[in-house]
Design a protein around this motif. Structure first.
Motif, mmCIF file in Angstrom:
data_model
loop_
_atom_site.group_PDB
_atom_site.id
_atom_site.type_symbol
_atom_site.label_atom_id
_atom_site.label_comp_id
_atom_site.label_asym_id
_atom_site.label_seq_id
_atom_site.Cartn_x
_atom_site.Cartn_y
_atom_site.Cartn_z
ATOM 1 N N ASP A 51 0.871 -1.280 -0.189
ATOM 2 C CA ASP A 51 0.104 0.071 -0.162
ATOM 3 C C ASP A 51 0.608 0.759 0.258
ATOM 4 O O ASP A 51 2.042 1.197 0.782
ATOM 5 N N MET A 52 0.826 2.037 -1.487
ATOM 6 C CA MET A 52 1.499 3.537 -1.312
ATOM 7 C C MET A 52 1.011 4.692 -0.728
ATOM 8 O O MET A 52 1.503 5.571 -0.662
ATOM 9 N N ASN A 53 -0.184 4.725 -0.504
ATOM 10 C CA ASN A 53 -0.719 5.592 0.875
ATOM 11 C C ASN A 53 -0.952 6.725 -0.169
ATOM 12 O O ASN A 53 -0.773 7.929 0.868
ATOM 13 N N GLY A 54 -0.492 6.697 -1.441
ATOM 14 C CA GLY A 54 -1.511 7.954 -2.654
ATOM 15 C C GLY A 54 -0.222 8.803 -2.888
ATOM 16 O O GLY A 54 0.179 9.310 -3.770
ATOM 17 N N THR A 55 1.277 7.902 -2.098
ATOM 18 C CA THR A 55 2.286 8.568 -3.067
ATOM 19 C C THR A 55 2.185 8.278 -4.242
ATOM 20 O O THR A 55 1.636 7.662 -4.953
ATOM 21 N N LEU A 56 3.362 9.318 -4.279
ATOM 22 C CA LEU A 56 4.033 9.103 -6.240
ATOM 23 C C LEU A 56 4.860 8.139 -6.452
ATOM 24 O O LEU A 56 5.946 7.198 -6.436
ATOM 25 N N VAL A 57 4.443 6.903 -7.602
ATOM 26 C CA VAL A 57 5.369 6.096 -8.796
ATOM 27 C C VAL A 57 5.374 6.105 -9.893
ATOM 28 O O VAL A 57 4.108 6.462 -10.311
ATOM 29 N N ALA A 58 6.505 6.940 -9.715
ATOM 30 C CA ALA A 58 7.057 6.210 -11.564
ATOM 31 C C ALA A 58 7.753 6.206 -12.534
ATOM 32 O O ALA A 58 8.797 5.266 -11.567
ATOM 33 N N PRO A 59 7.610 6.849 -13.471
ATOM 34 C CA PRO A 59 9.321 5.556 -14.007
ATOM 35 C C PRO A 59 10.643 6.793 -12.837
ATOM 36 O O PRO A 59 10.951 7.524 -12.669
ATOM 37 N N GLY A 60 11.469 5.967 -12.969
ATOM 38 C CA GLY A 60 12.271 6.338 -12.207
ATOM 39 C C GLY A 60 13.420 7.168 -13.019
ATOM 40 O O GLY A 60 13.735 7.361 -14.281
ATOM 41 N N PHE A 61 13.631 8.130 -12.649
ATOM 42 C CA PHE A 61 14.779 9.861 -13.609
ATOM 43 C C PHE A 61 15.702 9.282 -13.894
ATOM 44 O O PHE A 61 16.455 9.024 -13.642
ATOM 45 N N ARG A 505 11.992 -2.368 -18.368
ATOM 46 C CA ARG A 505 12.943 -2.786 -17.614
ATOM 47 C C ARG A 505 11.705 -1.750 -16.242
ATOM 48 O O ARG A 505 11.386 -0.798 -16.267
ATOM 49 N N ALA A 506 11.559 -2.729 -14.682
ATOM 50 C CA ALA A 506 11.534 -1.962 -13.506
ATOM 51 C C ALA A 506 11.933 -1.070 -13.134
ATOM 52 O O ALA A 506 12.056 -1.167 -11.926
ATOM 53 N N ASN A 507 12.375 0.023 -13.508
ATOM 54 C CA ASN A 507 13.010 1.111 -12.792
ATOM 55 C C ASN A 507 11.970 1.790 -12.834
ATOM 56 O O ASN A 507 11.642 3.371 -13.648
ATOM 57 N N LEU A 508 12.087 2.333 -11.268
ATOM 58 C CA LEU A 508 10.924 3.490 -10.726
ATOM 59 C C LEU A 508 11.248 4.089 -9.666
ATOM 60 O O LEU A 508 12.212 3.441 -8.996
ATOM 61 N N VAL A 509 10.434 4.669 -9.087
ATOM 62 C CA VAL A 509 10.717 5.644 -8.503
ATOM 63 C C VAL A 509 9.652 6.585 -7.841
ATOM 64 O O VAL A 509 8.724 5.590 -7.591
ATOM 65 N N VAL A 510 9.462 5.969 -6.362
ATOM 66 C CA VAL A 510 8.686 6.067 -5.165
ATOM 67 C C VAL A 510 8.714 7.507 -4.234
ATOM 68 O O VAL A 510 9.622 7.852 -4.094
ATOM 69 N N LEU A 511 7.752 8.791 -4.325
ATOM 70 C CA LEU A 511 8.203 9.836 -4.410
ATOM 71 C C LEU A 511 6.607 10.192 -2.880
ATOM 72 O O LEU A 511 5.601 9.618 -3.101
#
Length: 541
Positions: A51-61, A505-511
């Motif tokens: 559960d990400m609690n509403g945070t942003l999941v985006a492609p890694g910068f 590729r699963a390159n992700l960032v969570v802000l």
């Protein structure tokens, strides 16, 4: 193991696509993206759900423009960017000397022209506090070096040392070097000196530093914009050691004007050899040579950027590469399949850059090419129209126009050009693809700073209400696309890098902050919670 990130704002990298709720990854690849129910069904029973609690999941910068080893070295240097005057700079240097009594050299980074009396640094200013060992200080834009007398002697610079092509050893009325090295003189003398005194262990540490700070900022791919033989060896040692890099890097071989047309062409041939060797060697999926880098001019702060009309002080500097000297080199590079990356800050330099692209089109004929122009700080409307027609990528850096550092930039131009810089909105309106980076270490490497300035045109260094032409601001989706998908395309990255794409590729960032809904001040203080490279946790807060 399949992992589902749900209850998130999922941005796929495409500003024209909808936001989603969930993304699933498996075996280092994106499995599915969409609404929570659909993604969960695709993931199947037994998937781990977070559960990400509403945070942003985006492609890694994707850092569109950096200098990896220089950034890693700058982390170790005396930090001068926030020094408001000469006294603060010399106090920092004295403190560094006190803390390192056995040091053989003092290195600093980030000094501003506005902090120096009349914007003219001299060796004597440094000699007063550190006279016994070399002091080498990078300017904020890394296009100039300020050194003391001991450093001039260590570099072998005398009254008879000639200026290299595209550079200047600033001299006094008697012809003696003042301790200020501009453009290619800084590269030829200061950079070469630093390369000579650094060990391979030092360089390995610099590269480790750069990867670490970037992963902490959610970066999962980068374009290194001035690769040389020393940097190449450093990347190769890292691959030999680990079999890979912490994230993929596309590099651009630096071409410096030599004054000898045949030698300039030979340097292109060396870039071709290196590209082919790297492509056939170990770790090719982690490190590649994408193209070549021309530094066509300098910077506005030092009045070395090539402008059509004079600066406020009356100067009209020549470009570092003329159109005549650069054309055969660019044409050969393009013919050999090397992407052109053209540093152009002044309006005249950007015209030369576009002339080079047109020359390649004429001589080598139509083919798929993605030329990129770096910086484009002061440009004409005609240049923007031409860039759109030629399919040029505008590689730009919001951190370069942080209002806290703009006073000297504005003063050097001194006319209406001072209020028309960094026209992101005009590039967008013309349909030019924009890739955003930081050009670290010439500016702060923090992605949050870059994104904040892009969205607000306010200062990240000195938060407040001051802006530099807020009509230029990006919308959140547009800025994030420029930091991910477009930056990846500019660097030639494939396999889903810069996108959240099933199979990629699963390159992700969570802000921890959602730029689509958050107050801008929250965004400035946003934190990267997780950075994933090929589905593996590379950084976690």
């Amino acid at each position: 193991m399949t992992t589902v990130f749900t209850n998130a704002t999922v941005f796929t990298g495409d500003e024209n696509s909808a936001l989603h709720e969930a993304v699933a990854i498996r075996c280092g690849r994106v499995l599915a993206v969409g609404d929570a129910e659909t993604v969960s069904q695709v993931a199947g029973k037994g998937a781990e759900t977070i559960d990400m609690n509403g945070t942003l999941v985006a492609p890694g910068f994707v850092e569109a423009h950096t200098h990896m080893t220089m950034l890693g070295q700058a982390v170790d240097k005396v930090q001068l960017r926030d020094c408001a005057n000469l006294a603060e700079i010399t106090d920092r240097l004295q403190e560094a000397r006190r803390r390192q009594p056995d040091a053989a050299v003092i290195l600093g980074a980030g000094w501003m022209f506005s902090a120096i009396p009349e914007g003219s640094p001299t060796a004597e200013m440094l000699d007063e506090v550190v006279p016994d060992i070399p002091v080498v200080l990078d300017s904020n834009d890394v296009h100039s070096s300020w050194v003391n007398t001991a450093a001039l002697e260590a570099m072998g610079i005398t009254a008879s040392t000639p200026n290299p092509p595209g550079g200047e050893i600033v001299r006094d009325g008697d012809g003696r070097a003042t301790g200020f090295l501009l453009e290619n003189a800084a590269v030829e003398h200061a950079w070469t000196y630093l390369d000579e005194i650094a060990t391979d262990d030092d360089r390995d540490r610099f590269l480790d530093n750069a990867f670490q700070v970037y992963l902490q900022n959610g970066v999962t791919a980068a374009s290194d914009m001035a690769l040389n033989e020393v940097d190449l060896a450093t990347f190769r040692r890292r691959i030999d050691r680990d079999g890979r890099l912490p994230f993929p890097v596309s590099a651009y071989w630096l071409l410096r004007p030599t004054g000898d047309a045949e030698e300039d062409l030979q340097n292109v041939q060396r870039a071709v050899e290196v590209r082919d060797q790297v492509a056939q060697g170990p770790g090719a999926e982690w490190f590649r040579i994408a193209g070549v880098k021309f530094i066509l001019d300098g910077v506005i702060d030092a009045c070395t950027a090539a402008m059509r009309n004079p600066y406020a002080n009356g100067q009209i500097p020549e470009p570092i590469w003329s159109l005549e000297s650069a054309s055969p080199v660019a044409v050969k590079a393009d013919a050999d399949g090397l992407q052109l990356a053209l540093h152009a800050i002044g309006d005249h330099a950007s015209e030369i850059a576009l002339d080079l692209v047109e020359q390649c089109n004429r001589v080598n004929g139509p083919k798929i090419r993605t030329p990129r122009i770096e910086h484009l700080e002061s440009v004409t409307d005609d240049t923007i129209t031409r860039a759109a027609a030629l399919g040029v990528v505008a590689s730009m850096q919001p951190v370069h126009c942080d209002p806290a550092i703009m006073d000297n930039w504005v003063e050097m131009l001194g006319d209406e050009r001072a209020e028309s810089g960094f026209p992101w909105h005009k590039f967008r309106e013309a349909g030019v693809t924009i890739a955003l980076g930081t050009d670290a270490p010439t500016a702060p490497h923090q992605t949050s700073h870059n994104l904040f300035i892009a969205l607000t045109t306010r200062s990240a260094l000195e938060p407040g209400t001051q802006t530099y032409h807020e009509e230029r601001a990006f919308a959140p989706a547009s800025a994030l696309t420029a930091l991910t998908q477009h930056a990846a395309e500019a660097g030639g990255f494939v396999d889903g890098i810069g996108r959240i794409l099933p199979g990629g590729r699963a390159n992700l960032v969570v802000l921890d902050t959602d730029p689509f809904t958050a107050d801008s001040d929250e965004l400035l203080n946003s934190t990267v919670l997780r950075t994933l490279v090929d589905g593996e946790l590379a950084w976690s807060k």
